[in-house]
Design an enzyme around this catalytic site. Structure first.
Site, PDB file in Angstrom:
ATOM      1  N   GLU A  52     101.231  36.779  63.665  1.00 20.40           N
ATOM      2  CA  GLU A  52     101.397  38.213  63.960  1.00 20.40           C
ATOM      3  C   GLU A  52     101.242  39.048  62.678  1.00 20.40           C
ATOM      4  OE1 GLU A  52     101.783  39.534  67.074  1.00 20.40           O
ATOM      5  OE2 GLU A  52     102.266  41.589  66.475  1.00 20.40           O
ATOM      6  N   SER A  84     104.215  33.936  60.509  1.00 20.73           N
ATOM      7  CA  SER A  84     103.582  34.072  61.820  1.00 20.73           C
ATOM      8  C   SER A  84     102.186  34.677  61.743  1.00 20.73           C
ATOM      9  CB  SER A  84     104.471  34.992  62.670  1.00 20.73           C
ATOM     10  OG  SER A  84     103.761  35.485  63.771  1.00 20.73           O
ATOM     11  N   LEU A 104     114.152  29.101  60.605  1.00 21.12           N
ATOM     12  CA  LEU A 104     113.498  29.440  61.872  1.00 21.12           C
ATOM     13  C   LEU A 104     114.182  30.628  62.548  1.00 21.12           C
ATOM     14  CD1 LEU A 104     113.037  25.838  63.370  1.00 21.12           C
ATOM     15  CD2 LEU A 104     111.662  27.021  61.665  1.00 21.12           C
ATOM     16  N   THR A 139     103.393  32.861  78.336  1.00 17.65           N
ATOM     17  CA  THR A 139     103.036  31.571  78.961  1.00 17.65           C
ATOM     18  C   THR A 139     104.076  31.167  80.004  1.00 17.65           C
ATOM     19  OG1 THR A 139     104.129  30.510  77.108  1.00 17.65           O
ATOM     20  CG2 THR A 139     101.703  30.583  77.043  1.00 17.65           C
ATOM     21  N   GLY A 148     118.272  28.953  63.212  1.00 15.17           N
ATOM     22  CA  GLY A 148     117.509  29.092  64.454  1.00 15.17           C
ATOM     23  C   GLY A 148     117.434  27.776  65.201  1.00 15.17           C
ATOM     24  N   HIS A 179     102.922  29.065  69.729  1.00 14.65           N
ATOM     25  CA  HIS A 179     103.135  27.716  70.260  1.00 14.65           C
ATOM     26  C   HIS A 179     104.241  27.746  71.296  1.00 14.65           C
ATOM     27  CE1 HIS A 179     105.191  28.272  66.391  1.00 14.65           C
ATOM     28  NE2 HIS A 179     106.202  27.615  66.946  1.00 14.65           N
ATOM     29  N   TYR A 237     107.989  43.562  64.256  1.00 14.70           N
ATOM     30  CA  TYR A 237     108.166  42.115  64.029  1.00 14.70           C
ATOM     31  C   TYR A 237     107.206  41.634  62.935  1.00 14.70           C
ATOM     32  CZ  TYR A 237     107.647  37.073  64.904  1.00 14.70           C
ATOM     33  OH  TYR A 237     107.559  35.712  64.760  1.00 14.70           O
TER      34      TYR A 237
HETATM   35  P1  NAP Z   1     113.286  31.405  69.426  1.00 15.79           P
HETATM   36  O1  NAP Z   1     113.241  30.383  70.499  1.00 15.79           O
HETATM   37  O2  NAP Z   1     113.410  32.842  69.806  1.00 15.79           O
HETATM   38  O3  NAP Z   1     114.502  31.023  68.429  1.00 15.79           O
HETATM   39  C1  NAP Z   1     114.970  31.937  67.478  1.00 15.79           C
HETATM   40  C2  NAP Z   1     116.253  31.405  66.888  1.00 15.79           C
HETATM   41  O4  NAP Z   1     116.754  32.345  65.907  1.00 15.79           O
HETATM   42  C3  NAP Z   1     117.395  31.209  67.904  1.00 15.79           C
HETATM   43  O5  NAP Z   1     118.076  30.037  67.572  1.00 15.79           O
HETATM   44  C4  NAP Z   1     118.273  32.439  67.657  1.00 15.79           C
HETATM   45  O6  NAP Z   1     119.626  32.228  68.005  1.00 15.79           O
HETATM   46  C5  NAP Z   1     118.140  32.550  66.149  1.00 15.79           C
HETATM   47  N1  NAP Z   1     118.545  33.864  65.607  1.00 15.79           N
HETATM   48  C6  NAP Z   1     118.114  35.084  65.969  1.00 15.79           C
HETATM   49  N2  NAP Z   1     118.695  36.040  65.232  1.00 15.79           N
HETATM   50  C7  NAP Z   1     119.546  35.409  64.373  1.00 15.79           C
HETATM   51  C8  NAP Z   1     120.444  35.839  63.376  1.00 15.79           C
HETATM   52  N3  NAP Z   1     120.610  37.145  63.078  1.00 15.79           N
HETATM   53  N4  NAP Z   1     121.158  34.911  62.692  1.00 15.79           N
HETATM   54  C9  NAP Z   1     121.020  33.583  62.985  1.00 15.79           C
HETATM   55  N5  NAP Z   1     120.192  33.111  63.937  1.00 15.79           N
HETATM   56  C10 NAP Z   1     119.456  34.015  64.621  1.00 15.79           C
HETATM   57  O7  NAP Z   1     111.987  31.286  68.485  1.00 15.79           O
HETATM   58  P2  NAP Z   1     110.978  30.046  68.261  1.00 15.79           P
HETATM   59  O8  NAP Z   1     109.833  30.199  69.183  1.00 15.79           O
HETATM   60  O9  NAP Z   1     111.770  28.793  68.209  1.00 15.79           O
HETATM   61  O10 NAP Z   1     110.434  30.404  66.803  1.00 15.79           O
HETATM   62  C11 NAP Z   1     111.075  29.907  65.632  1.00 15.79           C
HETATM   63  C12 NAP Z   1     110.650  30.751  64.442  1.00 15.79           C
HETATM   64  O11 NAP Z   1     109.225  30.693  64.291  1.00 15.79           O
HETATM   65  C13 NAP Z   1     110.972  32.234  64.544  1.00 15.79           C
HETATM   66  O12 NAP Z   1     111.267  32.687  63.240  1.00 15.79           O
HETATM   67  C14 NAP Z   1     109.686  32.871  65.027  1.00 15.79           C
HETATM   68  O13 NAP Z   1     109.615  34.220  64.629  1.00 15.79           O
HETATM   69  C15 NAP Z   1     108.661  32.005  64.297  1.00 15.79           C
HETATM   70  N6  NAP Z   1     107.360  31.874  64.937  1.00 15.79           N
HETATM   71  C16 NAP Z   1     107.271  31.469  66.233  1.00 15.79           C
HETATM   72  C17 NAP Z   1     106.027  31.287  66.808  1.00 15.79           C
HETATM   73  C18 NAP Z   1     105.892  30.843  68.243  1.00 15.79           C
HETATM   74  O14 NAP Z   1     104.792  31.022  68.809  1.00 15.79           O
HETATM   75  N7  NAP Z   1     106.908  30.251  68.841  1.00 15.79           N
HETATM   76  C19 NAP Z   1     104.862  31.515  66.051  1.00 15.79           C
HETATM   77  C20 NAP Z   1     104.995  31.906  64.721  1.00 15.79           C
HETATM   78  C21 NAP Z   1     106.250  32.061  64.162  1.00 15.79           C
HETATM   79  P3  NAP Z   1     120.143  32.503  69.535  1.00 15.79           P
HETATM   80  O15 NAP Z   1     119.825  31.227  70.270  1.00 15.79           O
HETATM   81  O16 NAP Z   1     121.574  32.766  69.328  1.00 15.79           O
HETATM   82  O17 NAP Z   1     119.369  33.677  70.054  1.00 15.79           O
HETATM   83  O1  G4F Z   2     103.855  35.601  74.642  1.00 16.29           O
HETATM   84  P1  G4F Z   2     103.887  36.832  73.825  1.00 16.29           P
HETATM   85  O2  G4F Z   2     105.065  37.717  73.960  1.00 16.29           O
HETATM   86  O3  G4F Z   2     103.644  36.367  72.314  1.00 16.29           O
HETATM   87  P2  G4F Z   2     103.209  37.174  70.995  1.00 16.29           P
HETATM   88  O4  G4F Z   2     103.466  38.624  71.113  1.00 16.29           O
HETATM   89  O5  G4F Z   2     101.809  36.770  70.654  1.00 16.29           O
HETATM   90  O6  G4F Z   2     104.234  36.602  69.920  1.00 16.29           O
HETATM   91  C1  G4F Z   2     104.502  35.203  69.819  1.00 16.29           C
HETATM   92  O7  G4F Z   2     103.579  34.617  68.928  1.00 16.29           O
HETATM   93  C2  G4F Z   2     103.691  35.064  67.558  1.00 16.29           C
HETATM   94  C3  G4F Z   2     102.612  34.305  66.757  1.00 16.29           C
HETATM   95  O8  G4F Z   2     101.373  34.943  66.907  1.00 16.29           O
HETATM   96  C4  G4F Z   2     105.084  34.732  67.068  1.00 16.29           C
HETATM   97  F1  G4F Z   2     105.191  35.074  65.758  1.00 16.29           F
HETATM   98  C5  G4F Z   2     106.124  35.474  67.902  1.00 16.29           C
HETATM   99  O9  G4F Z   2     107.425  35.095  67.461  1.00 16.29           O
HETATM  100  C6  G4F Z   2     105.953  35.052  69.359  1.00 16.29           C
HETATM  101  O10 G4F Z   2     106.322  33.693  69.454  1.00 16.29           O
HETATM  102  O11 G4F Z   2     102.587  37.730  74.138  1.00 16.29           O
HETATM  103  C7  G4F Z   2     101.290  37.192  74.043  1.00 16.29           C
HETATM  104  C8  G4F Z   2     100.292  38.211  74.585  1.00 16.29           C
HETATM  105  C9  G4F Z   2     100.392  39.609  73.965  1.00 16.29           C
HETATM  106  O12 G4F Z   2      99.098  40.092  73.716  1.00 16.29           O
HETATM  107  C10 G4F Z   2     101.034  40.449  75.052  1.00 16.29           C
HETATM  108  O13 G4F Z   2     100.668  41.836  75.024  1.00 16.29           O
HETATM  109  O14 G4F Z   2     100.529  38.389  75.965  1.00 16.29           O
HETATM  110  C11 G4F Z   2     100.458  39.767  76.276  1.00 16.29           C
HETATM  111  N1  G4F Z   2     101.232  40.021  77.508  1.00 16.29           N
HETATM  112  C12 G4F Z   2     100.718  40.535  78.648  1.00 16.29           C
HETATM  113  N2  G4F Z   2     101.690  40.685  79.565  1.00 16.29           N
HETATM  114  C13 G4F Z   2     102.546  39.823  77.678  1.00 16.29           C
HETATM  115  C14 G4F Z   2     102.836  40.244  78.985  1.00 16.29           C
HETATM  116  N3  G4F Z   2     103.497  39.316  76.860  1.00 16.29           N
HETATM  117  C15 G4F Z   2     104.772  39.240  77.334  1.00 16.29           C
HETATM  118  N4  G4F Z   2     105.736  38.700  76.535  1.00 16.29           N
HETATM  119  N5  G4F Z   2     105.100  39.647  78.607  1.00 16.29           N
HETATM  120  C16 G4F Z   2     104.169  40.164  79.478  1.00 16.29           C
HETATM  121  O15 G4F Z   2     104.476  40.557  80.607  1.00 16.29           O
END
Ligand code: NAP
Ligand code: G4F
Length: 322
Positions: A128, A126, A81, A193, A9, A182, A152
């Protein structure tokens, strides 16, 4: 000798910040990249880093690709990741989500057992996974029961559990970071965001008229990706494998976010934001607020960004861009 870190990732938001952080700490960084028809766009977050990292094609669904990389690199640390990381889209592609986010982790663990059993593994778990469960003080922590409410979240609960299982059963150094939301200027544009901040800026410049969102009343605990990747490295530097919540302890609704962002641009969000049922989820996680006391006390981690500072950095980025 420099430590070797392998990141899956690596092209994502966190992958790019983690790469920067580990290079700064003197690591040699290796990454797994999926094949994509538009290479340049996919690797845009790594643009300035690519010359310093060793990238190899692979996929979490292709065990042979993981086997080959681990056997060749023999990493000290592995940061998993890679995921289909969008919660709503996990309803559109539930099987791909489960295969990547759940079985992909099992593939990785089996490869580690075979090729580099002493490597330390970080799993991107996560908030989630908690679903709508919280403790009596309204917060989620490491001991809070987990009842996920999306494909998810269900897949992430499998990977969280199998990491703990392999830690005990096979004595792997496998840890979970239970990260709350984040964000950053590098956040994908379909997360709420970026969607709000980018579109509010476009509206303020007369380049868009309205912003369509889903549920405005859910609440999230939002931090900055830069702070959270620091925690990942601290989790693997700890003397034993364990599970850690990483959060800010501050929660705000989507409506709060709209209000603040639009008012910083001297606009009233109510004039521009519309609810479109298309963006409402079949089941919503309505409230997240994480207690990261354990990480503060054991890892010495604390966030440098708060909600306001995060919004300001993202706003500044999009104001410059448009
Ligand atoms: P992201 O920007 O969506 O990055 C996801 C990465 O995974 C990308 O590099 C994507 O590659 C790669 N990927 C997806 N499917 C794959 C596969 N089948 N094989 C290999 N690589 C694959 O996510 P992020 O925000 O950096 O989050 C990183 C990790 O933390 C994720 O596991 C996410 O679920 C977890 N997480 C995120 C948050 C958050 O708020 N950001 C919170 C909790 C947990 P491509 O670039 O090719 O799509
Ligand atoms: O930004 P979101 O899509 O993030 P969500 O669903 O909380 O998931 C993110 O955080 C998780 C950790 O808690 C990660 F594990 C996951 O990979 C990802 O990074 O949505 C945040 C909130 C939700 O309640 C959603 O229903 O925003 C609400 N929302 C309202 N309108 C929307 C929208 N979300 C999205 N994406 N798009 C909208 O138009």
């Amino acid at each position: 000798m420099a430590k070797k870190a392998f990141i899956t990732g690596i092209t994502g938001q966190d992958g790019s910040y983690l790469t920067e952080h580990l290079l700064d700490l003197g690591y040699n960084v290796y990454g797994l990249v999926r094949r994509n028809s538009v290479t340049e766009h996919q690797q845009s977050r790594l643009e300035n880093l690519k010359k310093n990292v060793d990238l190899t094609y692979g996929d979490m669904l292709d065990q042979s690709s993981i086997d080959k990389i681990l056997n060749r690199v023999q990493p000290d640390e592995i940061y998993n990741l890679a995921a289909q990381s969008h919660v709503r889209i996990s309803y559109d592609i539930p099987q791909f989500t489960a295969q990547t986010n759940a079985l992909g982790v099992l593939n990785l663990l089996e490869s580690v057992k075979m090729h580099c059993p002493s490597a330390r593994i970080y799993q991107a778990s996560s908030s989630e996974m908690f679903g709508n469960s919280r403790d009596s003080d309204g917060m989620q922590r490491e001991t809070t029961p987990m009842h996920p409410v999306s494909p998810y979240g269900c897949a992430k609960l499998f990977s969280y559990s199998v990491i703990r299982n392999y830690r005990k059963a096979f004595k792997l150094f496998a840890s979970n970071g239970i990260l709350f939301n984040h964000e950053s200027p590098r956040r994908g544009s379909n997360f709420v965001t970026t969607k709000i901040i980018k579109n509010a800026v476009l509206i303020s410049k007369g380049k868009a008229k309205i912003l369509e969102l889903g549920n405005l009343d859910s609440k999230r605990d939002w931090g900055h990706s830069k702070d959270y990747v620091r925690a990942m490295q601290l989790i693997l530097s700890h003397d034993k494998p364990d599970d850690f919540v990483i959060s800010t302890g501050q929660t705000n609704s989507i409506r709060d976010l709209c209000k603040i962002v639009f008012s910083k641009l001297n606009l009233d969000y109510e004039d521009y934001v519309r609810v479109n049922p298309k963006y409402v989820r079949p089941e919503e996680l309505s409230y997240l607020c994480g207690d990261c006391t354990k990480s503060k006390e054991i890892l010495g981690w604390k966030p440098e960004y708060n909600f306001e500072k995060l919004i300001d950095e993202m706003l500044e980025f999009f104001l410059k861009q448009y």
